[in-house]
Scaffold this active site. Structure first.
Site, PDB file in Angstrom:
ATOM      1  N   TRP A   8      -0.817  -6.404  -8.728  1.00 45.76           N
ATOM      2  CA  TRP A   8      -0.996  -7.782  -8.230  1.00 45.76           C
ATOM      3  C   TRP A   8      -0.352  -8.009  -6.869  1.00 45.76           C
ATOM      4  O   TRP A   8      -0.558  -9.052  -6.255  1.00 45.76           O
ATOM      5  CB  TRP A   8      -0.397  -8.776  -9.233  1.00 45.76           C
ATOM      6  CG  TRP A   8      -1.293  -9.102 -10.378  1.00 45.76           C
ATOM      7  CD1 TRP A   8      -2.540  -8.614 -10.611  1.00 45.76           C
ATOM      8  CD2 TRP A   8      -1.018 -10.025 -11.427  1.00 45.76           C
ATOM      9  NE1 TRP A   8      -3.050  -9.162 -11.754  1.00 45.76           N
ATOM     10  CE2 TRP A   8      -2.135 -10.041 -12.269  1.00 45.76           C
ATOM     11  CE3 TRP A   8       0.083 -10.839 -11.745  1.00 45.76           C
ATOM     12  CZ2 TRP A   8      -2.198 -10.835 -13.411  1.00 45.76           C
ATOM     13  CZ3 TRP A   8       0.023 -11.627 -12.878  1.00 45.76           C
ATOM     14  CH2 TRP A   8      -1.117 -11.633 -13.705  1.00 45.76           C
ATOM     15  N   LYS A   9       0.491  -7.096  -6.444  1.00 42.68           N
ATOM     16  CA  LYS A   9       1.233  -7.268  -5.182  1.00 42.68           C
ATOM     17  C   LYS A   9       1.990  -8.609  -5.230  1.00 42.68           C
ATOM     18  O   LYS A   9       2.399  -9.027  -6.312  1.00 42.68           O
ATOM     19  CB  LYS A   9       0.294  -7.165  -3.983  1.00 42.68           C
ATOM     20  CG  LYS A   9      -0.593  -5.921  -4.049  1.00 42.68           C
ATOM     21  CD  LYS A   9      -1.334  -5.649  -2.783  1.00 42.68           C
ATOM     22  CE  LYS A   9      -2.218  -4.443  -2.980  1.00 42.68           C
ATOM     23  NZ  LYS A   9      -2.856  -4.008  -1.751  1.00 42.68           N
ATOM     24  N   HIS A  95       4.147   2.885  -2.517  1.00 44.17           N
ATOM     25  CA  HIS A  95       2.877   2.290  -2.069  1.00 44.17           C
ATOM     26  C   HIS A  95       2.885   2.273  -0.534  1.00 44.17           C
ATOM     27  O   HIS A  95       3.930   2.058   0.084  1.00 44.17           O
ATOM     28  CB  HIS A  95       2.734   0.870  -2.625  1.00 44.17           C
ATOM     29  CG  HIS A  95       1.364   0.307  -2.439  1.00 44.17           C
ATOM     30  ND1 HIS A  95       0.929  -0.179  -1.233  1.00 44.17           N
ATOM     31  CD2 HIS A  95       0.317   0.188  -3.295  1.00 44.17           C
ATOM     32  CE1 HIS A  95      -0.326  -0.585  -1.357  1.00 44.17           C
ATOM     33  NE2 HIS A  95      -0.723  -0.371  -2.606  1.00 44.17           N
ATOM     34  N   GLU A 154      -4.061   7.278  -2.498  1.00 49.06           N
ATOM     35  CA  GLU A 154      -4.498   5.991  -1.937  1.00 49.06           C
ATOM     36  C   GLU A 154      -4.746   6.121  -0.437  1.00 49.06           C
ATOM     37  O   GLU A 154      -3.818   5.918   0.369  1.00 49.06           O
ATOM     38  CB  GLU A 154      -3.429   4.926  -2.191  1.00 49.06           C
ATOM     39  CG  GLU A 154      -3.333   4.518  -3.632  1.00 49.06           C
ATOM     40  CD  GLU A 154      -3.111   3.019  -3.746  1.00 49.06           C
ATOM     41  OE1 GLU A 154      -3.928   2.357  -4.382  1.00 49.06           O
ATOM     42  OE2 GLU A 154      -2.126   2.514  -3.179  1.00 49.06           O
TER      43      GLU A 154
HETATM   44  C1  PEP Z   1      -3.740  -1.041  -3.684  1.00 49.59           C
HETATM   45  O1  PEP Z   1      -3.221  -1.754  -2.825  1.00 49.59           O
HETATM   46  O2  PEP Z   1      -3.039  -0.284  -4.368  1.00 49.59           O
HETATM   47  C2  PEP Z   1      -5.174  -1.114  -3.883  1.00 49.59           C
HETATM   48  C3  PEP Z   1      -5.753  -0.134  -4.514  1.00 49.59           C
HETATM   49  O3  PEP Z   1      -5.795  -2.247  -3.399  1.00 49.59           O
HETATM   50  P1  PEP Z   1      -7.371  -2.569  -3.410  1.00 49.59           P
HETATM   51  O4  PEP Z   1      -7.891  -2.301  -4.792  1.00 49.59           O
HETATM   52  O5  PEP Z   1      -7.453  -3.985  -3.011  1.00 49.59           O
HETATM   53  O6  PEP Z   1      -8.001  -1.641  -2.412  1.00 49.59           O
END
Ligand code: PEP
Length: 230
Positions: A8-9, A95, A154
């Site tokens: 959710w950040k 992250h 990521e």
């Molecule tokens: C994230 O920030 O870890 C991420 C995967 O975001 P999003 O799904 O919005 O790309």
């Protein structure tokens, strides 16, 4: 086992988090025993969310999005792994937003991962090219048992942009991470995953699940992702 992890950040206060939970509950997504759903929340939401989760009897496991690299002590404002041990089973570390915006080094991320493991919390370690070697080496330098971690590839270009990378490309990098971590830990992909593309990532042979930012905030979209995999 396949993993769906929401992040959710810095969104949702306590009230909003409980409304989200009622929303998911009403949608009745097809939770299946071979899919583990984990939601990484702001610190402030976790206790009330856990309580409501128990009331609703939903199979969602909670995590946090950060932890202090310090032991308990005189560190005003820090949330330690010892504190989180009573609240969560997982915690995201490394992250790209923290590595970039808060200048967190791979050594600092490794310190956090070590403290999490000492408190029986599984670190969800985010990684990106071209730094995989350095990011993983920092964990081995602290004698971290990588088989007790989760890893997420990521790519920064895919985070929050609505532009996921090609699943075959993601699978190739997941294979590199698996090799560097002795094929012992779950490897996930994160970056613009949605209900429409999630299956194309999870069906790859080296990808064990997904990390979802944007589409974890809206119950219908998150339930759609769970349903796409069930
Ligand atoms: C994230 O920030 O870890 C991420 C995967 O975001 P999003 O799904 O919005 O790309």
């Amino acid at each position: 086992m396949k993993y769906v992890i929401g992040n959710w950040k810095s969104n949702q206060n306590i009230t909003e988090s409980l409304v989200w939970l009622d929303g998911i509950s009403a949608l009745r997504p097809k939770f299946s025993p071979n899919i583990q759903v984990i939601l990484c929340l702001p610190f402030t939401d976790i206790a009330a969310f856990n309580q409501h989760l128990a009331d609703l009897n939903l199979p969602i496991i909670t995590g946090s999005q950060n932890v202090s690299h310090l032991l308990p002590g005189k560190h005003t404002g820090e949330i330690t792994a010892n504190m989180l041990g009573e609240l969560v089973s997982y915690c995201i570390v490394g992250h790209s937003e923290r590595r970039h915006d808060f200048k967190e080094s791979s050594d600092l991320v490794a310190q956090k991962a070590r403290l999490l493991l000492e408190n029986s919390i599984t670190p969800i370690v985010c990684l990106d090219l071209p730094y995989l070697d350095e990011q993983i080496k920092a964990l081995f330098n602290l004698d971290i048992d990588v088989s007790r971690c989760f890893f997420v590839y990521e790519p920064i270009t895919a985070i929050g942009t609505g532009k996921p990378i090609n699943p075959v490309e993601a699978n190739h990098v997941a294979g590199q991470i698996a090799f560097l971590t002795d094929n012992t830990a779950p490897i996930l992909y994160g970056g613009s995953v949605s209900q429409d593309n999630v299956a194309s990532f999870v069906e790859q042979n080296k990808i064990d699940g997904v990390l979802i930012g944007t589409d974890s905030l809206e119950p219908t979209l998150f339930a759609g992702i769970i349903n796409s995999l069930s």
